[in-house]
Scaffold this active site. Structure first.
Site, PDB file in Angstrom:
ATOM      1  N   SER A 161       6.213   8.551   2.563  1.00 35.61           N
ATOM      2  CA  SER A 161       5.167   7.532   2.589  1.00 35.61           C
ATOM      3  C   SER A 161       4.679   7.233   1.163  1.00 35.61           C
ATOM      4  O   SER A 161       5.467   6.805   0.313  1.00 35.61           O
ATOM      5  CB  SER A 161       4.044   7.982   3.511  1.00 35.61           C
ATOM      6  OG  SER A 161       3.132   6.945   3.775  1.00 35.61           O
TER       7      SER A 161
ATOM      8  N   ASP B 128      -7.805  -4.272 -14.747  1.00 30.45           N
ATOM      9  CA  ASP B 128      -7.020  -3.754 -15.875  1.00 30.45           C
ATOM     10  C   ASP B 128      -6.102  -2.597 -15.476  1.00 30.45           C
ATOM     11  O   ASP B 128      -5.806  -1.721 -16.291  1.00 30.45           O
ATOM     12  CB  ASP B 128      -7.943  -3.327 -17.014  1.00 30.45           C
ATOM     13  CG  ASP B 128      -8.917  -2.218 -16.611  1.00 30.45           C
ATOM     14  OD1 ASP B 128      -9.042  -1.957 -15.405  1.00 30.45           O
ATOM     15  OD2 ASP B 128      -9.551  -1.623 -17.509  1.00 30.45           O
TER      16      ASP B 128
ATOM     17  N   HIS C 175       6.929   6.857  11.592  1.00 25.77           N
ATOM     18  CA  HIS C 175       6.651   7.092  10.184  1.00 25.77           C
ATOM     19  C   HIS C 175       6.772   8.560   9.791  1.00 25.77           C
ATOM     20  O   HIS C 175       7.037   8.880   8.630  1.00 25.77           O
ATOM     21  CB  HIS C 175       5.234   6.586   9.870  1.00 25.77           C
ATOM     22  CG  HIS C 175       4.877   6.592   8.426  1.00 25.77           C
ATOM     23  ND1 HIS C 175       5.436   5.726   7.510  1.00 25.77           N
ATOM     24  CD2 HIS C 175       3.995   7.364   7.725  1.00 25.77           C
ATOM     25  CE1 HIS C 175       4.923   5.959   6.308  1.00 25.77           C
ATOM     26  NE2 HIS C 175       4.049   6.943   6.413  1.00 25.77           N
TER      27      HIS C 175
END
Length: 442
Positions: A153, A368, A421
């Site tokens: 994951s 940023d 998953h």
């Protein structure tokens, strides 16, 4: 940097575990600045601890999840120990690696200082920590010996960052359910995620059709009553909806059903939500054990430019099926559960997150962020990479994953609908296949 702590060794369950602690810079661009304590546990099969075995670094999912502990690890670990020394590194801010939570972060002067600190807890810093750990474990003779990584994951996201920043440290990369979009904004991620969450709702209610009426009744009760969680806060309908995160793994897909079985009990004024239900919901909903998951869940997709700006909250407006302003019992639509999304209101409703609220807002507006992936380096990659792409993965979009696979030179994807998953934790055959693919046997 301080001298690394002595290695503690213990044995159990046919494994030998050696605990390592070393200091790493908070900001790797300032190696002489503040430091964090990094913890890792090296696991070897009993009887093989003195052999010259190659190392495999496990990069766990998350963000904000500690490495698995050997007594509760998934199917992959026993399989990996046949060939490797396995390194279980608590990623910074988790487990024993300078844990970041409402208590440890309370000493910052203000939310800006806290946010600046937490900005150093993404995949780029995790990879640079791993490189220092690799050199530390290798010692003088083997400091330059590359190791393999297995990324599950978010750990797969970290593996792609590893291939971008320090491919010389890798012998091979194995990825399960973790090929991220390399260039997409968080909005793209969540727009696809909501559609998958709806599909998983349909699968769930097809398996448990009687749960729709029960879920709607719980939502209606929460709207009309002041229901308190064991930790004192009110349980809202929208927080109840986040229990859909359980739909994403085979191990927890049925958890909501068994929780709803306990939902109502008869009180002196009529039906009430039971203590068993509320305690079970709290165990699934609280971020007390993994606050960084909530704080960093959207920033892990940020790479400069536009802020994430609470993407999941904004994109949700495009999916009215998740609007639970009225349950079906009161004329609204049937309750639909959300998935792996984080919302700003969770930092108002979850006691573990409330002290982190302002810092989370600042991170959501940050512009940023450094880039996490080097597209040119990935396009010329020479490290063998194999990746399991789960066809019906609720957490990582299949199409985005395959687009990424095509952008990494030599990456061999294995697309399968046999697993959810958590496939690598459920069945050692997943790791078996990835290793065989990496060795050219498949």
């Amino acid at each position: 940097m301080s001298t690394p702590a002595p290695v503690a060794v213990h044995r159990h369950g046919g494994m030998v575990c050696a605990d390592h602690v070393l200091d790493v810079p908070l900001d790797h661009a300032r190696p002489g600045g503040p430091a964090l304590s990094l913890f890792a546990r090296e696991v070897t099969a009993a009887g093989r601890e003195h052999e010259e075995l190659p190392r495999l670094l496990w990069l766990q999912g998350g963000p904000g999840g500690r490495a698995e502990r050997p007594n509760a690890a998934g199917a992959w670990l026993r399989r990996a120990l046949r060939d490797y020394r396995v390194v279980l590194m608590d990623q910074r801010g988790t487990g024993r690696s300078a844990p970041a939570d409402r208590r440890t972060l309370a000493g910052f002067a203000d939310a800006h200082a806290m946010a600046d600190h937490l900005a150093h807890f993404r995949a780029d810093s995790i990879v640079r920590d791993a490189e220092l750990l690799r050199a530390h474990l290798g010692g003088v003779r083997e400091a330059d010996r590359p190791w393999s990584v297995l990324g599950q994951s978010f750990g797969g996201f970290c593996a792609l960052t590893y291939l971008s920043l320090a491919p010389e440290g890798l012998e091979r990369a194995l990825i399960t359910g973790g090929l991220p979009t390399l260039t997409g904004h968080a909005d793209d991620v969540y727009r696809a995620a909501y559609a998958r969450a709806l599909a998983h709702n349909e699968r769930y209610f097809a398996r448990y059709p009687g749960d729709q009426e029960l879920a709607d009744a719980v939502a209606a009760h929460l709207e009309s009553e002041d229901v308190r969680m064991p930790t004192g806060e009110r349980l809202s309908v929208r927080r109840f909806q986040t229990l859909g995160i359980t739909f994403g793994t085979a191990a927890k897909f049925d958890a909501l059903h068994y929780l709803l079985e306990t939902a109502f009990t008869e009180g002196p004024r009529g039906p009430e939500l039971s203590d068993a239900f509320l305690r079970g919901a709290d165990a699934l909903l609280s971020f007390a054990e993994r606050p960084l998951y909530a704080v960093l869940h959207e920033p892990i997709y940020a790479q400069g430019g536009a802020p994430t700006d609470w993407s999941a909250q904004r994109v949700r407006e495009e999916f009215p099926a998740f609007d639970a302003s009225g349950s079906s019992a009161e004329g609204g639509g049937p309750v639909r559960f959300t998935g792996e999304m984080i919302y700003p209101w969770q930092f108002e409703e979850d006691p573990a997150l409330v002290p982190l609220r302002e810092a989370a807002h600042l991170l959501a507006q940050r512009t940023d962020w450094p880039r996490l992936y080097d597209l040119d380096r990935l396009a010329s990659n020479e490290v063998p990479v194999t990746a399991a792409v789960y066809h019906d993965d609720m957490f990582v979009d299949r199409d985005q994953a395959l687009t990424t696979a095509a952008q990494v030179r030599g990456l061999r994807p294995w697309v399968t609908n046999a697993y959810a998953h958590d496939g690598v934790r459920a069945d050692p055959a997943v790791l078996d296949r990835l290793l065989a693919m990496s060795a050219g046997e498949l």
